[in-house]
Design a protein around this motif. Structure first.
Motif, PDB file in Angstrom:
ATOM      1  N   ASP A 186       0.817  -1.219   0.000  1.00 22.10           N
ATOM      2  CA  ASP A 186       0.000   0.000   0.000  1.00 22.10           C
ATOM      3  C   ASP A 186       0.841   1.255   0.000  1.00 22.10           C
ATOM      4  OD1 ASP A 186      -2.858  -1.211   0.778  1.00 22.10           O
ATOM      5  OD2 ASP A 186      -1.299  -2.241   1.924  1.00 22.10           O
ATOM      6  N   TYR A 187       0.271   2.311  -0.545  1.00 18.76           N
ATOM      7  CA  TYR A 187       0.948   3.613  -0.556  1.00 18.76           C
ATOM      8  C   TYR A 187       1.066   4.149   0.872  1.00 18.76           C
ATOM      9  CZ  TYR A 187      -3.800   5.477  -0.078  1.00 18.76           C
ATOM     10  OH  TYR A 187      -5.062   5.744   0.383  1.00 18.76           O
ATOM     11  N   TYR A 188       1.895   5.157   1.054  1.00 25.73           N
ATOM     12  CA  TYR A 188       2.093   5.767   2.371  1.00 25.73           C
ATOM     13  C   TYR A 188       1.017   6.808   2.684  1.00 25.73           C
ATOM     14  CZ  TYR A 188       6.667   3.652   2.943  1.00 25.73           C
ATOM     15  OH  TYR A 188       7.683   2.746   3.101  1.00 25.73           O
ATOM     16  N   SER A 189       0.517   6.785   3.913  1.00 26.63           N
ATOM     17  CA  SER A 189      -0.379   7.870   4.340  1.00 26.63           C
ATOM     18  C   SER A 189       0.474   9.084   4.682  1.00 26.63           C
ATOM     19  CB  SER A 189      -1.164   7.508   5.598  1.00 26.63           C
ATOM     20  OG  SER A 189      -1.096   6.159   5.910  1.00 26.63           O
ATOM     21  N   LEU A 190      -0.045  10.260   4.357  1.00 20.07           N
ATOM     22  CA  LEU A 190       0.657  11.496   4.726  1.00 20.07           C
ATOM     23  C   LEU A 190       0.039  12.060   5.995  1.00 20.07           C
ATOM     24  CD1 LEU A 190       1.181  13.294   1.310  1.00 20.07           C
ATOM     25  CD2 LEU A 190       2.765  11.837   2.565  1.00 20.07           C
ATOM     26  N   ARG A 191       0.787  12.948   6.632  1.00 16.24           N
ATOM     27  CA  ARG A 191       0.348  13.448   7.933  1.00 16.24           C
ATOM     28  C   ARG A 191      -0.603  14.633   7.806  1.00 16.24           C
ATOM     29  NH1 ARG A 191       2.304  16.507  12.107  1.00 16.24           N
ATOM     30  NH2 ARG A 191       1.967  15.617  14.166  1.00 16.24           N
ATOM     31  N   SER A 192      -0.306  15.496   6.857  1.00 18.01           N
ATOM     32  CA  SER A 192      -1.124  16.704   6.727  1.00 18.01           C
ATOM     33  C   SER A 192      -1.905  16.681   5.418  1.00 18.01           C
ATOM     34  CB  SER A 192      -0.214  17.938   6.755  1.00 18.01           C
ATOM     35  OG  SER A 192      -0.882  19.056   6.215  1.00 18.01           O
ATOM     36  N   GLY A 193      -3.102  17.229   5.446  1.00 17.28           N
ATOM     37  CA  GLY A 193      -3.921  17.318   4.234  1.00 17.28           C
ATOM     38  C   GLY A 193      -3.383  18.340   3.247  1.00 17.28           C
ATOM     39  N   GLY A 194      -2.420  19.142   3.684  1.00 15.06           N
ATOM     40  CA  GLY A 194      -1.795  20.107   2.785  1.00 15.06           C
ATOM     41  C   GLY A 194      -2.581  21.405   2.669  1.00 15.06           C
ATOM     42  N   ALA A 195      -2.187  22.208   1.687  1.00 18.08           N
ATOM     43  CA  ALA A 195      -2.745  23.563   1.566  1.00 18.08           C
ATOM     44  C   ALA A 195      -4.076  23.550   0.831  1.00 18.08           C
ATOM     45  CB  ALA A 195      -1.758  24.450   0.822  1.00 18.08           C
ATOM     46  N   ALA A 196      -4.955  24.449   1.242  1.00 21.65           N
ATOM     47  CA  ALA A 196      -6.247  24.596   0.576  1.00 21.65           C
ATOM     48  C   ALA A 196      -6.072  25.383  -0.726  1.00 21.65           C
ATOM     49  CB  ALA A 196      -7.213  25.322   1.496  1.00 21.65           C
ATOM     50  N   THR A 197      -5.054  26.221  -0.765  1.00 21.76           N
ATOM     51  CA  THR A 197      -4.827  27.074  -1.928  1.00 21.76           C
ATOM     52  C   THR A 197      -3.676  26.531  -2.768  1.00 21.76           C
ATOM     53  OG1 THR A 197      -5.273  28.857  -0.372  1.00 21.76           O
ATOM     54  CG2 THR A 197      -4.541  29.496  -2.582  1.00 21.76           C
ATOM     55  N   LYS A 198      -3.880  26.500  -4.058  1.00 15.87           N
ATOM     56  CA  LYS A 198      -2.811  26.039  -4.957  1.00 15.87           C
ATOM     57  C   LYS A 198      -1.764  27.129  -5.106  1.00 15.87           C
ATOM     58  CE  LYS A 198      -4.940  22.676  -8.064  1.00 15.87           C
ATOM     59  NZ  LYS A 198      -6.062  22.161  -7.287  1.00 15.87           N
ATOM     60  N   VAL A 199      -0.490  26.719  -5.105  1.00 12.58           N
ATOM     61  CA  VAL A 199       0.601  27.669  -5.269  1.00 12.58           C
ATOM     62  C   VAL A 199       0.594  28.197  -6.708  1.00 12.58           C
ATOM     63  CG1 VAL A 199       2.399  26.073  -6.087  1.00 12.58           C
ATOM     64  CG2 VAL A 199       3.047  27.997  -4.633  1.00 12.58           C
ATOM     65  N   GLU A 200       1.161  29.365  -6.868  1.00 12.57           N
ATOM     66  CA  GLU A 200       1.278  29.938  -8.213  1.00 12.57           C
ATOM     67  C   GLU A 200       2.400  29.216  -8.976  1.00 12.57           C
ATOM     68  OE1 GLU A 200       2.168  34.391  -9.510  1.00 12.57           O
ATOM     69  OE2 GLU A 200       0.752  34.266  -7.823  1.00 12.57           O
TER      70      GLU A 200
END
Lengths: 401, 401
Positions: A100-114
């Protein structure tokens, strides 16, 4: 002329041609890989091997390369991979990095970077991959043919259909170099430590990179041996060529590497496959095949029919007999990889003469090179106690400087 | 003559003399370190800083070095440390690597491995430490003075008396080099990535090494910033000298390092402390002190009275004002480390001329060296976008080879 050549045209079509992929080709079922077969197929046994990875229940032999020092060292090298990999096994049978793939800890950013351009983004991602531990990094478009059709659960022993989200258009392939000196002691328990450290670095690099992309507001999934086949993807991503021993041969570290990957929807610029003479070299070199104690590596031409169902069919390539190979090294309670050790591409590329050597392998002089390799005994096994001895001497010398 | 000099006599007594340790010296309480004070002491605020480590709840600025690319990169670099470090926080408030030692996965071997001599064992352990990621490793006898008298629990906000088992006679100190180019961009969010990667490597190296020793049938505990003070132990273990900025300066990587450690009852051979001119150099060099924006680094002579209770008293040394220092970098939402950047010992030691330079720092020519350092602007900050640009160019160049 001697540099790796970038091939032209669509990478997918390059692989079609390279492997002469037939119409009967089907995506691979994860339950059929030799490790998973050891869970459900009585024909494939690995219980003693798995037990040997925890020294609490395993008594090493007294022989050099297989004693308590060696197993203690090898097993420890897997510590991180185990801690992170099977943290969810009791809950849902996930073995992250293997089935199985690895779970990440944070859901990350709501906004996409430029973003400026996919080319710029790719360079930044590759730079980050290096900082996070990769020796090389490349990008390919995801080709479903290399994604497992089904996922296998080692706890429930069930398979489930596997489909990557369509948005996961790219895979970032990560090359983790292993330790050259340890690779010279294959097969031994002590050499298994470079495998373990390779996995640990691959896990760290892939999960950190996936978290980075997630933090940029895009989706990313870190993967080691799970989800899909690393080698064809790495070829497509321009990281190396396919060798007779069924391994990826890279221009910077030869075959002495591990591979990790990250799937993502971040817009990237795919690499082109490369050629630096491996196919022609392996055509005339049969060192891996000759040196395999159980003759698991073909000595003939590539073929589309595999030795057994633990390998793909409908794809013309050198295919290792996974059953023979696995049975041999399971019997030793540690990984073998003689094929890596004896491969003429397995060299210490920190030395300039080996960096030059690999270039001559892609020239009409390749037979001379092969002759030198045999004469000088480059593939000869280093005695494991010699490895400890030389390593200790190096530590002492470094301290005296 | 220019090489690091090994000091003679008992290492403990060397530290007594070096730091002129007074009778009123007491072991440090972990709750008083500046990070833990931010949990219970209203005078020390760090909430915004901690929030910034998960980009889900944090919006980066637009300024270069502090934008979403930079924070995404920095935060990702902490991924592994977070995954492994606070896995037990909800259960018992453990923050492994920060307030608590790391749990190991296996209980190890029931049988003790055969040992020849402590010297031989030490060389093997140091060799393993290098394979597991350390740049340098050294051994000291555990000196209780550097072990916290009390452990702090961030969940319950309670302190508990801390005593190491008497059998833990030795500590193995591990030096993890950080990335030189990134260190040139301090202070910035992007430079924080080298801190994160340093922690990740330190965690991997220390836990793997501790598991190795446990697999040999001995006891070992892996530790990062928890349990005791790394710098005096590292000095005792012969890994470097103490600098004006309160950091360890190593002869191989200068101050641009992180430290991890393993406590053990495995019989080892302790190292002797070293001297290579740092004390004298820092006496005349005040670059760190001059360049600290909040004047947190003393410009005068070592003193036995600390600026506040976040540092030891009764020990004569240069002591950073932890309150001023912390307040400054918390205000930036990322680590500062200007003191590392401007330190003349912070050089790219992969270049031979810098390896030579450090030797001249231990000679009457040190003032000339310091003059050159200032003239050539070695300590000047690299613009973070320049770091991305140069890194991308390096990736492109490497690929074209």
């Amino acid at each position: 002329m001697l540099k790796p050549k970038t091939v032209k045209g669509a990478p997918r079509e390059y692989l079609d041609k390279l492997f002469d992929i037939k119409k009967n080709f089907q995506r691979f079922k994860q339950k059929n890989d030799i490790f998973n077969r050891s869970i459900w197929d009585d024909k494939v046994k690995a219980k003693d091997l798995f037990v040997s990875y925890d020294i609490t229940n395993f008594v090493p032999k007294k022989s050099k390369g297989f004693d308590q020092w060696d197993y203690a060292f090898r097993n420890a090298s897997w510590h991180l991979t185990d801690v992170v990999g099977d943290r969810n096994f009791d809950v849902d049978g996930r073995v992250e990095g293997f089935t199985d793939y690895y779970s990440l800890r944070s859901g990350g950013a709501a906004t996409k970077v430029e973003l400026s351009s996919p080319e710029e983004t790719t360079k930044r991602i590759k730079l980050a991959a290096k900082i996070f531990g990769a020796g090389m990094a490349g990008v390919c478009e995801v080709d479903d043919r290399w994604i497992y059709s089904e996922n296998y659960n080692r706890k429930t022993k069930e398979s489930r259909s596997l489909t990557l989200p369509k948005s996961y258009r790219y895979a970032i392939l990560l090359i983790v170099p292993m330790d050259y000196d340890l690779s010279k002691t294959y097969p031994s328990a002590v050499s298994g430590a470079t495998t373990g450290v390779g996995y640990s670095t691959g896990l760290t690099c892939a999960t950190t990179l996936a978290q980075f992309i997630t933090n940029l507001g895009y989706n990313a999934t870190a993967s080691l041996n799970d989800t899909g086949l690393n080698i064809p993807m790495a070829i497509q991503a321009g990281l190396g060529e396919y060798g007779r021993h069924g391994l990826l041969i890279t221009p910077k570290f030869g075959p002495n590497i591990r591979i990790a990957k990250v799937f993502t929807d971040l817009p990237l610029s795919p690499d082109q496959p490369i050629e630096f003479g491996v196919k022609k070299f392996c055509d005339s070199c049969k060192l891996c095949s000759d040196n395999c104690p159980v003759k698991a590596i073909p000595s003939g031409a590539p073929a589309a029919t595999p030795p057994n169902f633990s390998s793909h069919s409908g794809i013309k390539k050198w295919t290792v007999n996974a059953e023979k190979c696995f049975k041999f090294w399971v019997g030793m309670n540690t990984d073998c990889a003689i094929c890596i050790r004896v491969c003429p591409y397995n060299k210490d590329y920190s030395k300039w003469w080996h960096r030059w050597g690999i270039l001559f392998a892609n020239s009409p002089f390749r037979k001379i090179l092969l002759w030198i390799d045999k004469q000088w005994g480059f593939g000869t096994r280093k005695a494991p106690d010699e490895w400890w001895k030389e390593g200790k001497a190096a530590v002492a010398e470094e301290e005296s400087q």
